[in-house]
Design a protein around this motif. Structure first.
Motif, mmCIF file in Angstrom:
data_model
loop_
_atom_site.group_PDB
_atom_site.id
_atom_site.type_symbol
_atom_site.label_atom_id
_atom_site.label_comp_id
_atom_site.label_asym_id
_atom_site.label_seq_id
_atom_site.Cartn_x
_atom_site.Cartn_y
_atom_site.Cartn_z
ATOM 1 N N LEU A 136 0.832 -1.209 0.000
ATOM 2 C CA LEU A 136 0.000 0.000 0.000
ATOM 3 C C LEU A 136 0.864 1.257 0.000
ATOM 4 O O LEU A 136 0.539 2.247 -0.674
ATOM 5 C CB LEU A 136 -0.930 0.003 1.208
ATOM 6 N N ALA A 137 1.956 1.238 0.757
ATOM 7 C CA ALA A 137 2.862 2.389 0.791
ATOM 8 C C ALA A 137 3.497 2.626 -0.579
ATOM 9 O O ALA A 137 3.617 3.770 -1.032
ATOM 10 C CB ALA A 137 3.938 2.168 1.848
ATOM 11 N N LEU A 138 3.883 1.540 -1.248
ATOM 12 C CA LEU A 138 4.493 1.673 -2.571
ATOM 13 C C LEU A 138 3.510 2.258 -3.586
ATOM 14 O O LEU A 138 3.818 3.231 -4.282
ATOM 15 C CB LEU A 138 4.991 0.315 -3.062
ATOM 16 N N THR A 139 2.327 1.666 -3.666
ATOM 17 C CA THR A 139 1.345 2.135 -4.643
ATOM 18 C C THR A 139 0.813 3.525 -4.280
ATOM 19 O O THR A 139 0.572 4.352 -5.151
ATOM 20 C CB THR A 139 0.185 1.142 -4.760
ATOM 21 N N GLY A 140 0.642 3.765 -2.977
ATOM 22 C CA GLY A 140 0.198 5.089 -2.549
ATOM 23 C C GLY A 140 1.220 6.160 -2.879
ATOM 24 O O GLY A 140 0.872 7.263 -3.309
ATOM 25 N N GLY A 141 2.502 5.843 -2.690
ATOM 26 C CA GLY A 141 3.555 6.789 -3.025
ATOM 27 C C GLY A 141 3.571 7.112 -4.510
ATOM 28 O O GLY A 141 3.728 8.282 -4.910
ATOM 29 N N ILE A 142 3.389 6.084 -5.345
ATOM 30 C CA ILE A 142 3.342 6.313 -6.785
ATOM 31 C C ILE A 142 2.130 7.166 -7.157
ATOM 32 O O ILE A 142 2.205 8.050 -8.019
ATOM 33 C CB ILE A 142 3.302 4.967 -7.543
ATOM 34 N N ALA A 143 0.989 6.923 -6.497
ATOM 35 C CA ALA A 143 -0.220 7.695 -6.776
ATOM 36 C C ALA A 143 -0.034 9.169 -6.414
ATOM 37 O O ALA A 143 -0.430 10.067 -7.177
ATOM 38 C CB ALA A 143 -1.404 7.109 -6.017
ATOM 39 N N VAL A 144 0.582 9.434 -5.264
ATOM 40 C CA VAL A 144 0.823 10.825 -4.846
ATOM 41 C C VAL A 144 1.791 11.505 -5.811
ATOM 42 O O VAL A 144 1.582 12.651 -6.240
ATOM 43 C CB VAL A 144 1.368 10.854 -3.404
ATOM 44 N N LEU A 145 2.869 10.790 -6.158
ATOM 45 C CA LEU A 145 3.826 11.334 -7.127
ATOM 46 C C LEU A 145 3.140 11.612 -8.462
ATOM 47 O O LEU A 145 3.358 12.666 -9.086
ATOM 48 C CB LEU A 145 4.980 10.342 -7.324
ATOM 49 N N LEU A 198 -2.717 -7.904 -3.250
ATOM 50 C CA LEU A 198 -1.619 -7.488 -4.114
ATOM 51 C C LEU A 198 -2.051 -7.445 -5.584
ATOM 52 O O LEU A 198 -1.543 -6.631 -6.364
ATOM 53 C CB LEU A 198 -0.419 -8.428 -3.954
ATOM 54 N N THR A 199 -2.972 -8.309 -5.962
ATOM 55 C CA THR A 199 -3.411 -8.357 -7.362
ATOM 56 C C THR A 199 -4.131 -7.077 -7.782
ATOM 57 O O THR A 199 -3.763 -6.466 -8.797
ATOM 58 C CB THR A 199 -4.293 -9.588 -7.608
ATOM 59 N N PRO A 200 -5.176 -6.620 -7.053
ATOM 60 C CA PRO A 200 -5.799 -5.349 -7.470
ATOM 61 C C PRO A 200 -4.862 -4.157 -7.370
ATOM 62 O O PRO A 200 -4.966 -3.218 -8.161
ATOM 63 C CB PRO A 200 -6.999 -5.207 -6.518
ATOM 64 N N LEU A 201 -3.923 -4.188 -6.417
ATOM 65 C CA LEU A 201 -2.938 -3.105 -6.336
ATOM 66 C C LEU A 201 -2.046 -3.091 -7.584
ATOM 67 O O LEU A 201 -1.709 -2.028 -8.112
ATOM 68 C CB LEU A 201 -2.080 -3.259 -5.075
ATOM 69 N N ALA A 202 -1.668 -4.272 -8.056
ATOM 70 C CA ALA A 202 -0.861 -4.370 -9.276
ATOM 71 C C ALA A 202 -1.643 -3.851 -10.479
ATOM 72 O O ALA A 202 -1.096 -3.137 -11.338
ATOM 73 C CB ALA A 202 -0.415 -5.813 -9.506
ATOM 74 N N SER A 205 -1.849 -0.030 -10.276
ATOM 75 C CA SER A 205 -0.557 0.553 -10.625
ATOM 76 C C SER A 205 -0.311 0.473 -12.127
ATOM 77 O O SER A 205 0.221 1.401 -12.733
ATOM 78 C CB SER A 205 0.554 -0.169 -9.855
ATOM 79 N N ALA A 206 -0.729 -0.639 -12.747
ATOM 80 C CA ALA A 206 -0.563 -0.803 -14.194
ATOM 81 C C ALA A 206 -1.403 0.219 -14.962
ATOM 82 O O ALA A 206 -0.947 0.797 -15.957
ATOM 83 C CB ALA A 206 -0.939 -2.213 -14.611
ATOM 84 N N LEU A 207 -2.642 0.465 -14.510
ATOM 85 C CA LEU A 207 -3.500 1.444 -15.177
ATOM 86 C C LEU A 207 -2.911 2.849 -15.054
ATOM 87 O O LEU A 207 -2.932 3.626 -16.021
ATOM 88 C CB LEU A 207 -4.907 1.400 -14.586
ATOM 89 N N LEU A 208 -2.385 3.173 -13.880
ATOM 90 C CA LEU A 208 -1.752 4.478 -13.699
ATOM 91 C C LEU A 208 -0.535 4.610 -14.613
ATOM 92 O O LEU A 208 -0.334 5.642 -15.264
ATOM 93 C CB LEU A 208 -1.342 4.657 -12.235
ATOM 94 N N GLY A 209 0.260 3.543 -14.676
ATOM 95 C CA GLY A 209 1.427 3.567 -15.551
ATOM 96 C C GLY A 209 1.028 3.721 -17.011
ATOM 97 O O GLY A 209 1.677 4.464 -17.767
#
Length: 315
Positions: A136-145, A198-202, A205-209
């Motif tokens: 959550l910290a990893l994906t949240g950090g990417i979302a904020v960035l 972890l699957t929905p988080l992935a 993250s893929a959609l954001l990317g």
């Protein structure tokens, strides 16, 4: 067997480059703001050529994985990264212009630098573990960035904007790779690992990317955007593997120094591509750094009329 794997990897690199180049053709033509919102992806999903590009990129990933099953990573990875040279040639072909020597040299620098960097990282074989809070910290950090860069990108000139957006896109996709690796490695032993958070988080993250990747293509600086994605995605994935999943950093001070030099070489090549005069002519070309987004350009006809009138009055 190795020869077949090398040929498969070359085909995969070409498919990924062709797919991305096809995606760029629709990304630069899509309506909307300079930096588009999530609805941009919905629009692209309705474009046959963009879908064909997505299928091509997907085929490239599959071929790359098949090649890895028959030959070592040290042989296949450099071939996969060489897709940047295919991408430069294809975008020049689509835009009906010559490939400049400087572009090929910059693409080669990115390829050599990235291959050198990846080869210096250890490749652990143990099954990785990732706590949900860390994910959550990893994906949240990417979302904020991503949110911060999305706002700032409206005020940045197209060349630097391509690097900025592609960096966030690559970071998001690198995070996706790390999350997917954990899911896939654990699912090999127990398929229910796919059903964890972890699957929905992935996927998120893929959609954001993907959103940032297509916006980077939208700037018209395809070679620079593609090079940045090729660099940032695996570096972020390797970094998460080293710092979070316990896979380790380059072992010796010499290896770390070589890794830093390789990274600088790849970054230098990417910057050269961003500064090259190779922008897609169909991309919005009138934006200036510091200009307000969606600021209408002056009407040349009316400007000419005003100039004539003024001149006439002065006479």
């Amino acid at each position: 067997m190795i020869v077949a794997s090398v040929l498969t990897a070359l085909a995969g690199a070409f498919c990924m480059a062709l797919g991305s180049a096809l995606q760029e053709r629709d990304a630069v033509r899509a309506p909307g703001r300079t930096v588009a919102s999530a609805g941009f992806l919905v629009h692209l999903a309705g474009r046959p050529r963009w879908l064909a590009g997505t299928a091509g990129a997907g085929a490239g990933v599959v071929l790359h994985l098949i090649a890895l099953s028959g030959a070592p990573l040290t042989i296949i990875q450099p071939i996969g990264v060489s897709g940047l040279v295919f991408a430069i040639a294809l975008t020049a072909l689509f835009n009906r212009r010559r490939v400049r020597t400087g572009e090929i040299a910059a693409g080669a620098a990115v390829t050599v630098g990235l291959v050198g960097l990846l080869s210096l990282f250890p490749h652990a074989a143990r099954t990785p573990q990732l706590p949900l809070l860390t994910a959550l910290a990893l994906t949240g950090g990417i979302a904020v960035l991503g949110a911060a860069v999305y706002v700032a990108a409206h005020w940045v000139a197209p060349g630097p904007r391509a690097l900025l957006l592609a960096t966030v896109g690559g970071a998001a996709l690198g995070t996706t790779s790390a999350l997917s690796r954990v899911v896939a490695a654990n699912a090999a032993a127990d398929w229910t690992a796919v059903l964890t958070w972890l699957t929905p988080l992935a996927v998120a993250s893929a959609l954001l990317g993907g959103l940032f990747q297509q916006n980077a293509y939208r700037t018209g600086h395809f070679a620079a955007a593609y090079a940045t994605l090729l660099v940032v995605d695996p570096v972020v994935g390797a970094g998460i593997g080293a710092l979070v999943l316990g896979e380790g950093l380059p072992a010796t001070p010499l290896d770390r120094g070589l890794a830093a030099g390789a990274a600088l070489l790849a970054i230098a090549g990417t910057v050269v591509l961003a500064l090259a005069r190779n922008r897609n002519p169909e991309a919005g070309g009138s934006e200036r750094a510091g200009a307000a987004p969606n600021t209408p350009e002056p009407d040349p006809a009316s400007s000419g009329t005003r100039s004539t009138t003024t001149s006439g009055e002065s006479r």
